[in-house]
Design a protein around this motif. Sequence first.
Motif, PDB file in Angstrom:
ATOM      1  N   ALA B  21       0.832  -1.210   0.000  1.00 36.83           N
ATOM      2  CA  ALA B  21       0.000   0.000   0.000  1.00 36.83           C
ATOM      3  C   ALA B  21       0.861   1.252   0.000  1.00 36.83           C
ATOM      4  CB  ALA B  21      -0.907  -0.023   1.223  1.00 36.83           C
ATOM      5  N   ARG B  22       1.914   1.252   0.814  1.00 33.13           N
ATOM      6  CA  ARG B  22       2.787   2.429   0.885  1.00 33.13           C
ATOM      7  C   ARG B  22       3.580   2.592  -0.406  1.00 33.13           C
ATOM      8  NH1 ARG B  22       4.223   4.400   6.195  1.00 33.13           N
ATOM      9  NH2 ARG B  22       6.440   4.403   5.738  1.00 33.13           N
ATOM     10  N   LEU B  23       3.932   1.463  -1.029  1.00 29.37           N
ATOM     11  CA  LEU B  23       4.667   1.545  -2.303  1.00 29.37           C
ATOM     12  C   LEU B  23       3.844   2.285  -3.356  1.00 29.37           C
ATOM     13  CD1 LEU B  23       6.404  -1.923  -2.725  1.00 29.37           C
ATOM     14  CD2 LEU B  23       7.504   0.308  -2.838  1.00 29.37           C
ATOM     15  N   ILE B  24       2.536   2.082  -3.316  1.00 26.86           N
ATOM     16  CA  ILE B  24       1.666   2.736  -4.302  1.00 26.86           C
ATOM     17  C   ILE B  24       1.326   4.164  -3.849  1.00 26.86           C
ATOM     18  CG2 ILE B  24      -0.642   2.619  -5.349  1.00 26.86           C
ATOM     19  CD1 ILE B  24      -0.389  -0.490  -4.980  1.00 26.86           C
ATOM     20  N   ALA B  25       1.150   4.350  -2.546  1.00 25.92           N
ATOM     21  CA  ALA B  25       0.669   5.649  -2.043  1.00 25.92           C
ATOM     22  C   ALA B  25       1.633   6.787  -2.364  1.00 25.92           C
ATOM     23  CB  ALA B  25       0.445   5.556  -0.539  1.00 25.92           C
ATOM     24  N   MET B  26       2.921   6.552  -2.151  1.00 26.89           N
ATOM     25  CA  MET B  26       3.887   7.647  -2.333  1.00 26.89           C
ATOM     26  C   MET B  26       3.878   8.203  -3.764  1.00 26.89           C
ATOM     27  SD  MET B  26       6.222   9.640  -1.075  1.00 26.89           S
ATOM     28  CE  MET B  26       6.937   9.038   0.447  1.00 26.89           C
ATOM     29  N   PRO B  27       4.067   7.353  -4.799  1.00 24.97           N
ATOM     30  CA  PRO B  27       4.039   7.927  -6.159  1.00 24.97           C
ATOM     31  C   PRO B  27       2.684   8.527  -6.507  1.00 24.97           C
ATOM     32  CG  PRO B  27       4.318   5.532  -6.243  1.00 24.97           C
ATOM     33  CD  PRO B  27       4.404   5.930  -4.809  1.00 24.97           C
ATOM     34  N   ALA B  28       1.597   7.956  -5.973  1.00 24.08           N
ATOM     35  CA  ALA B  28       0.268   8.496  -6.289  1.00 24.08           C
ATOM     36  C   ALA B  28       0.133   9.922  -5.761  1.00 24.08           C
ATOM     37  CB  ALA B  28      -0.804   7.587  -5.685  1.00 24.08           C
ATOM     38  N   VAL B  29       0.533  10.124  -4.507  1.00 21.95           N
ATOM     39  CA  VAL B  29       0.423  11.461  -3.897  1.00 21.95           C
ATOM     40  C   VAL B  29       1.332  12.447  -4.627  1.00 21.95           C
ATOM     41  CG1 VAL B  29       0.893  12.788  -1.796  1.00 21.95           C
ATOM     42  CG2 VAL B  29      -0.271  10.581  -1.641  1.00 21.95           C
ATOM     43  N   LEU B  30       2.569  12.014  -4.880  1.00 23.78           N
ATOM     44  CA  LEU B  30       3.517  12.929  -5.537  1.00 23.78           C
ATOM     45  C   LEU B  30       3.061  13.256  -6.960  1.00 23.78           C
ATOM     46  CD1 LEU B  30       6.977  11.595  -4.310  1.00 23.78           C
ATOM     47  CD2 LEU B  30       5.888  13.780  -3.750  1.00 23.78           C
ATOM     48  N   PHE B  31       2.486  12.269  -7.641  1.00 26.04           N
ATOM     49  CA  PHE B  31       1.989  12.519  -9.003  1.00 26.04           C
ATOM     50  C   PHE B  31       0.951  13.635  -8.986  1.00 26.04           C
ATOM     51  CE2 PHE B  31      -1.212  11.645 -12.287  1.00 26.04           C
ATOM     52  CZ  PHE B  31      -0.423  11.770 -13.421  1.00 26.04           C
ATOM     53  N   MET B  32       0.048  13.577  -8.014  1.00 24.95           N
ATOM     54  CA  MET B  32      -0.995  14.610  -7.916  1.00 24.95           C
ATOM     55  C   MET B  32      -0.385  15.985  -7.648  1.00 24.95           C
ATOM     56  SD  MET B  32      -3.803  12.895  -8.362  1.00 24.95           S
ATOM     57  CE  MET B  32      -5.203  13.721  -7.688  1.00 24.95           C
ATOM     58  N   VAL B  33       0.554  16.034  -6.724  1.00 25.25           N
ATOM     59  CA  VAL B  33       1.179  17.317  -6.365  1.00 25.25           C
ATOM     60  C   VAL B  33       1.922  17.905  -7.568  1.00 25.25           C
ATOM     61  CG1 VAL B  33       2.984  18.361  -4.928  1.00 25.25           C
ATOM     62  CG2 VAL B  33       1.377  16.751  -3.912  1.00 25.25           C
ATOM     63  N   LEU B  34       2.696  17.044  -8.229  1.00 26.26           N
ATOM     64  CA  LEU B  34       3.516  17.530  -9.355  1.00 26.26           C
ATOM     65  C   LEU B  34       2.634  17.914 -10.540  1.00 26.26           C
ATOM     66  CD1 LEU B  34       6.446  14.957  -9.097  1.00 26.26           C
ATOM     67  CD2 LEU B  34       6.438  17.340  -8.363  1.00 26.26           C
ATOM     68  N   LEU B  35       1.552  17.158 -10.727  1.00 32.55           N
ATOM     69  CA  LEU B  35       0.631  17.488 -11.821  1.00 32.55           C
ATOM     70  C   LEU B  35      -0.013  18.858 -11.581  1.00 32.55           C
ATOM     71  CD1 LEU B  35      -0.665  16.440 -14.447  1.00 32.55           C
ATOM     72  CD2 LEU B  35      -2.491  15.447 -13.050  1.00 32.55           C
ATOM     73  N   LEU B  36      -0.385  19.084 -10.321  1.00 30.92           N
ATOM     74  CA  LEU B  36      -0.974  20.383  -9.960  1.00 30.92           C
ATOM     75  C   LEU B  36       0.028  21.508 -10.262  1.00 30.92           C
ATOM     76  CD1 LEU B  36      -3.236  22.032  -8.477  1.00 30.92           C
ATOM     77  CD2 LEU B  36      -1.926  21.663  -6.376  1.00 30.92           C
ATOM     78  N   ALA B  37       1.278  21.302  -9.856  1.00 32.31           N
ATOM     79  CA  ALA B  37       2.309  22.322 -10.098  1.00 32.31           C
ATOM     80  C   ALA B  37       2.521  22.531 -11.584  1.00 32.31           C
ATOM     81  CB  ALA B  37       3.618  21.889  -9.430  1.00 32.31           C
ATOM     82  N   TRP B  38       2.458  21.460 -12.370  1.00 30.06           N
ATOM     83  CA  TRP B  38       2.678  21.575 -13.830  1.00 30.06           C
ATOM     84  C   TRP B  38       1.543  22.382 -14.480  1.00 30.06           C
ATOM     85  CZ3 TRP B  38       0.305  20.018 -18.400  1.00 30.06           C
ATOM     86  CH2 TRP B  38       1.120  20.099 -19.560  1.00 30.06           C
ATOM     87  N   THR B  39       0.325  22.166 -13.991  1.00 30.91           N
ATOM     88  CA  THR B  39      -0.796  22.921 -14.578  1.00 30.91           C
ATOM     89  C   THR B  39      -0.652  24.411 -14.276  1.00 30.91           C
ATOM     90  OG1 THR B  39      -2.120  22.551 -12.607  1.00 30.91           O
ATOM     91  CG2 THR B  39      -2.426  20.999 -14.426  1.00 30.91           C
ATOM     92  N   TRP B  40      -0.005  24.756 -13.204  1.00 29.23           N
ATOM     93  CA  TRP B  40       0.167  26.166 -12.849  1.00 29.23           C
ATOM     94  C   TRP B  40       1.397  26.787 -13.528  1.00 29.23           C
ATOM     95  CZ3 TRP B  40      -0.824  26.153  -6.806  1.00 29.23           C
ATOM     96  CH2 TRP B  40      -2.206  26.010  -6.579  1.00 29.23           C
ATOM     97  N   GLY B  41       2.501  26.007 -13.548  1.00 31.48           N
ATOM     98  CA  GLY B  41       3.733  26.650 -14.027  1.00 31.48           C
ATOM     99  C   GLY B  41       4.526  25.813 -15.005  1.00 31.48           C
ATOM    100  N   LYS B  42       3.853  24.863 -15.646  1.00 27.59           N
ATOM    101  CA  LYS B  42       4.518  23.978 -16.628  1.00 27.59           C
ATOM    102  C   LYS B  42       5.791  23.358 -16.027  1.00 27.59           C
ATOM    103  CE  LYS B  42       1.302  24.932 -19.510  1.00 27.59           C
ATOM    104  NZ  LYS B  42       0.176  23.998 -19.528  1.00 27.59           N
ATOM    105  N   ASP B  43       6.857  23.217 -16.836  1.00 32.04           N
ATOM    106  CA  ASP B  43       8.054  22.508 -16.380  1.00 32.04           C
ATOM    107  C   ASP B  43       8.713  23.199 -15.179  1.00 32.04           C
ATOM    108  OD1 ASP B  43       7.680  20.593 -18.215  1.00 32.04           O
ATOM    109  OD2 ASP B  43       9.318  21.191 -19.562  1.00 32.04           O
ATOM    110  N   GLU B  44       8.825  24.522 -15.248  1.00 31.10           N
ATOM    111  CA  GLU B  44       9.465  25.262 -14.148  1.00 31.10           C
ATOM    112  C   GLU B  44       8.679  25.070 -12.843  1.00 31.10           C
ATOM    113  OE1 GLU B  44      12.248  26.943 -14.305  1.00 31.10           O
ATOM    114  OE2 GLU B  44      12.259  28.204 -12.497  1.00 31.10           O
ATOM    115  N   GLY B  45       7.369  25.130 -12.945  1.00 31.94           N
ATOM    116  CA  GLY B  45       6.520  24.939 -11.770  1.00 31.94           C
ATOM    117  C   GLY B  45       6.696  23.547 -11.185  1.00 31.94           C
TER     118      GLY B  45
END
Lengths: 304, 434
Positions: B21-45
Amino acid sequence: MIDVEGLCFDYPAKRALSDVSFTIEPGTVTALVGPNGAGKTTLLRCLATLELPYAGRIRLDGIDTGEEPLRARRLLGFLDEFFGLYDDLSVRRCLTYWAGAHGLSGDTDAAVLDAATRLGLSDRLEERAGSLSRGLRQRLAIAQVIIHRPRILLMDEPASGLDPEARAGLADLIRSLQAEGMTIVVSSHILVELQDYSSHMLIVDKGRIVDHAPIGGARAYRRSRRLRLVLSRPADGLARALGDVAGLAVTPDGLVAQFDFAEDLEAQAALLARLVGGGLPVAAFGEDHESLQDRYIEKLKASR
Amino acid sequence: MMSLIFNPELRRNLWLEFSPARLIAMPAVLFMVLLLAWTWGKDEGMAIAAAVSGWALLVLWGTRLACDAVISEVQGRTWDGQRLSGLGPLRMTIGKLAGGPAYAWYGGAICLLALLGSGGIAGEPLVPISLVVTGLFAQSVALWFGLVQLRLRSGVQRFHVTFAQIVGIAVSVQLAPFDHFFDVTVTWYGLTFDAFEFALMSTAVFTVWAWIGCWRLMRAELQYRSWPLFWCAFLVFLLVYFDGLSGQYFGLFSPIASLSEDEAFLWQAGGFMTVVTASWFAMLLEPKSIVRLRRLLERLGRRDFGRALGDMPVFVAGLPILAISAVLLSLGKPEPGLILVQAASLVLFLLRDAALVYYVVLSGSRRGHLAALVYLVLLYGIVPGILTGADAGPLLAAFVPLAAQAPVIGLLGPGLQAAGFAFLLSTRLTRPKA
């Protein structure tokens, strides 16, 4: 196997062990007894290399624990009264971890299975340690400390918190480990149980050794029992009627006799019949469960 | 070598940390955070979000996990079993350092991949390396401080983990990011470095020392006899490292001619001052055992110097290095005598503080260290304030290290106080009767 020489251990305001010296022979089970605060746990922790003494020397199979703690620890298993387990790991992983931590290399599966089988845990290998009952947790803790087949096993109050059945199982285990040649030191307050499996008794009081001697001569090696005969009045022919028994002790009033008896219950019944038939006024006859406690109290009183 | 690294302690930590469960949880959470940042500031964000998330995981959380690798064992009553195992201090240290924060590194690795994959932060090519080095340093210091606390008191509680976490985070904060405002360069023994690069290199070097510190404390915890050789080597390192920076201080602040003798001493003696400070903290943080002191004196009395060294407080073992560095400091200076007096005064203050702290802590009080610190605040803060208010300025040197103003008082004052507290301490050295 265990040589202790001039051991002193100080707490800031109290001397816990004072010039303690003794030798424990290989393959024996030593009951370490004494009042609360006598220094038993401190002594066990020093033997286990967990505490550094103020002075003195401890040798385990010739290895000086102060000079070579790692080598000494390979010989040791130590079960603390308040042991802990890795509750989130399975029984198998707990045992696998300790097998590796104690230096077993390569495939440890056989050692894991062996330890689990000896402790009756082989059908619980995939259960979480945290889900086990108190008795099973105790068994797992013992399996962890014997998985590397140590030559010396130190146990501090191992029966604490166990139900009667589990205590009986513990006594059987200690006897079987002794039969394999392990040298065992058990600290406990339950003298009746210690008597079941101990070959020697080491009494500690106020940081000093009060007594260290075999229990009932070589009785423990022979798996004999100590019997107690009570007469309603003194009788002259008591010693003659008992014949050539080992370890005979008669109270000064001539009413109570204690002796070692190595034979089975049939032979015990025959002896009773012979005593009664011989005219002795037998009021009680049976196993003497108080002798260790009597001796302990007697020695303790004599030392004070 | 492989068995040293992939040891049972590391493997156990990996079992505990990496459930499916933890193996899956970490990339899932980070994917969401990074995706959110990308929508705001593309690669730099995304790069900035990855760097911040990585720092949060490796430093904020990793420090807690690293310290907890030991503290949770004590609280779970498994520590004595570990101490008795055949792992030894080096494998145990590696197992704790690598295994405790392993899950934080799992997330940190994902952040690093995202940071590199997004092209990094513009103009900041060293951020990924900085992230790794800072994470290693902060976690090592947290584990080290957890071990320090463990050795200072028999019982540990959850707030000790938080305390170690705070220390780990605090020491890993580098001043380098402020370069951009000041455009600072660092001169070290005449070599000029960009401040960020210098801070990064220094952090890497101090990380190695933090690892050594963890290993040495683990040795002590596992009842291995250790001589204070690594402590002495650390003092020499500090001396060399900070002496190289002394020239930098002059450039940053004022010319030496405008400084008082005491101020000039402080700036010229960067290395010496650092080793005195390090010795002071070592004195404070080392476990204080009256039994160990008694044993030390008994062994010295028997001329068993080898074993005595193992019982000697490390700050005492480092005193010869302080003396040598004071002499080296005075060489070639216009007033070598005055420099030696100032250095001697500092060492006397160190000894006074040590005698006071040992005396108070060995009273058996549960908060002995805190009480000792209160007394030191009185001696260093309140008493000088009273003297200044009472126009007794010349006596100041007896309570604060200002020996250049009054050499005799600067030596006699701390010397007499040190002797007084040493006498009080000696009253605690009698062994209890059997």
